[in-house]
Design a protein around this motif. Sequence first.
Motif, PDB file in Angstrom:
ATOM      1  N   UNK A  42     -14.691 -23.537  52.499  1.00  0.00           N
ATOM      2  CA  UNK A  42     -13.520 -24.257  52.987  1.00  0.00           C
ATOM      3  C   UNK A  42     -12.598 -24.696  51.857  1.00  0.00           C
ATOM      4  N   UNK A  43     -13.099 -24.672  50.619  1.00  0.00           N
ATOM      5  CA  UNK A  43     -12.272 -24.978  49.462  1.00  0.00           C
ATOM      6  C   UNK A  43     -11.738 -23.746  48.749  1.00  0.00           C
ATOM      7  N   UNK A  44     -12.069 -22.566  49.237  1.00  0.00           N
ATOM      8  CA  UNK A  44     -11.659 -21.297  48.633  1.00  0.00           C
ATOM      9  C   UNK A  44     -10.146 -21.176  48.684  1.00  0.00           C
ATOM     10  N   UNK A  45      -9.571 -20.599  47.648  1.00  0.00           N
ATOM     11  CA  UNK A  45      -8.114 -20.475  47.564  1.00  0.00           C
ATOM     12  C   UNK A  45      -7.552 -19.417  48.508  1.00  0.00           C
ATOM     13  N   UNK A  46      -8.405 -18.615  49.128  1.00  0.00           N
ATOM     14  CA  UNK A  46      -7.945 -17.630  50.102  1.00  0.00           C
ATOM     15  C   UNK A  46      -7.500 -18.390  51.353  1.00  0.00           C
TER      16      UNK A  46
ATOM     17  N   UNK B 121     -17.357 -16.637  44.073  1.00  0.00           N
ATOM     18  CA  UNK B 121     -17.307 -17.998  44.609  1.00  0.00           C
ATOM     19  C   UNK B 121     -18.695 -18.549  44.907  1.00  0.00           C
ATOM     20  N   UNK B 122     -19.534 -17.738  45.567  1.00  0.00           N
ATOM     21  CA  UNK B 122     -20.814 -18.244  46.072  1.00  0.00           C
ATOM     22  C   UNK B 122     -22.012 -17.965  45.161  1.00  0.00           C
TER      23      UNK B 122
ATOM     24  N   UNK C 297      -8.909  -7.700  42.727  1.00  0.00           N
ATOM     25  CA  UNK C 297     -10.280  -8.006  43.067  1.00  0.00           C
ATOM     26  C   UNK C 297     -10.408  -7.984  44.594  1.00  0.00           C
ATOM     27  N   UNK C 298     -11.413  -7.283  45.100  1.00  0.00           N
ATOM     28  CA  UNK C 298     -11.610  -7.212  46.552  1.00  0.00           C
ATOM     29  C   UNK C 298     -12.051  -8.563  47.099  1.00  0.00           C
ATOM     30  N   UNK C 299     -11.931  -8.708  48.401  1.00  0.00           N
ATOM     31  CA  UNK C 299     -12.374  -9.933  49.055  1.00  0.00           C
ATOM     32  C   UNK C 299     -13.881 -10.140  48.836  1.00  0.00           C
ATOM     33  N   UNK C 300     -14.660  -9.053  48.878  1.00  0.00           N
ATOM     34  CA  UNK C 300     -16.098  -9.149  48.647  1.00  0.00           C
ATOM     35  C   UNK C 300     -16.398  -9.610  47.216  1.00  0.00           C
TER      36      UNK C 300
ATOM     37  N   UNK D 198     -17.904 -16.837  58.952  1.00  0.00           N
ATOM     38  CA  UNK D 198     -16.570 -17.295  58.567  1.00  0.00           C
ATOM     39  C   UNK D 198     -15.571 -16.195  58.870  1.00  0.00           C
ATOM     40  N   UNK D 199     -14.438 -16.564  59.446  1.00  0.00           N
ATOM     41  CA  UNK D 199     -13.339 -15.647  59.726  1.00  0.00           C
ATOM     42  C   UNK D 199     -12.245 -15.899  58.683  1.00  0.00           C
ATOM     43  N   UNK D 200     -11.764 -14.804  58.088  1.00  0.00           N
ATOM     44  CA  UNK D 200     -10.731 -14.909  57.047  1.00  0.00           C
ATOM     45  C   UNK D 200      -9.598 -13.949  57.410  1.00  0.00           C
ATOM     46  N   UNK D 201      -8.389 -14.482  57.478  1.00  0.00           N
ATOM     47  CA  UNK D 201      -7.201 -13.659  57.759  1.00  0.00           C
ATOM     48  C   UNK D 201      -6.403 -13.489  56.478  1.00  0.00           C
TER      49      UNK D 201
END
Length: 118
Positions: A83-87, A10-11, A1-4, A112-115
């Motif tokens: 902020x509760x996302x498992x990523x 999630x949202x 599953x892509x990040x998008x 939001x920045x995600x690495x």
Amino acid sequence: MTLQEQLVALLGPLAPGGISPSVAIQNVTFPYLVYRRMPTHVENVLDPGGNPPADNTIFEISCWARTYPDAVNLAAAVTQAMLGWSVPNIKRMGDHDLEEADVKCFRVVQEYSIWVPA
């Protein structure tokens, strides 16, 4: 599953109008969310453990509502979910408020920045 796809899963349940990429769906129900993936880069990690490069994905999330309090409440729910996302490695970069007078609604824009490993 892509990040998008993960972001939508999630949202999406947070807003009656759901979430869509780039622009809102025509005649969408308020409140709703719109996300954009901002320009990003790959960070080369020089780690003796052999860690791969990491992608920095920045999402701009717009929380749209008919009233300012509804937009603020939706933004708070988005923050809690993000902020509760498992990523791993999510950082809230900031937010700002906008009044959209031409469509008589309010918007809170968050980044939001995600690495994640490349």
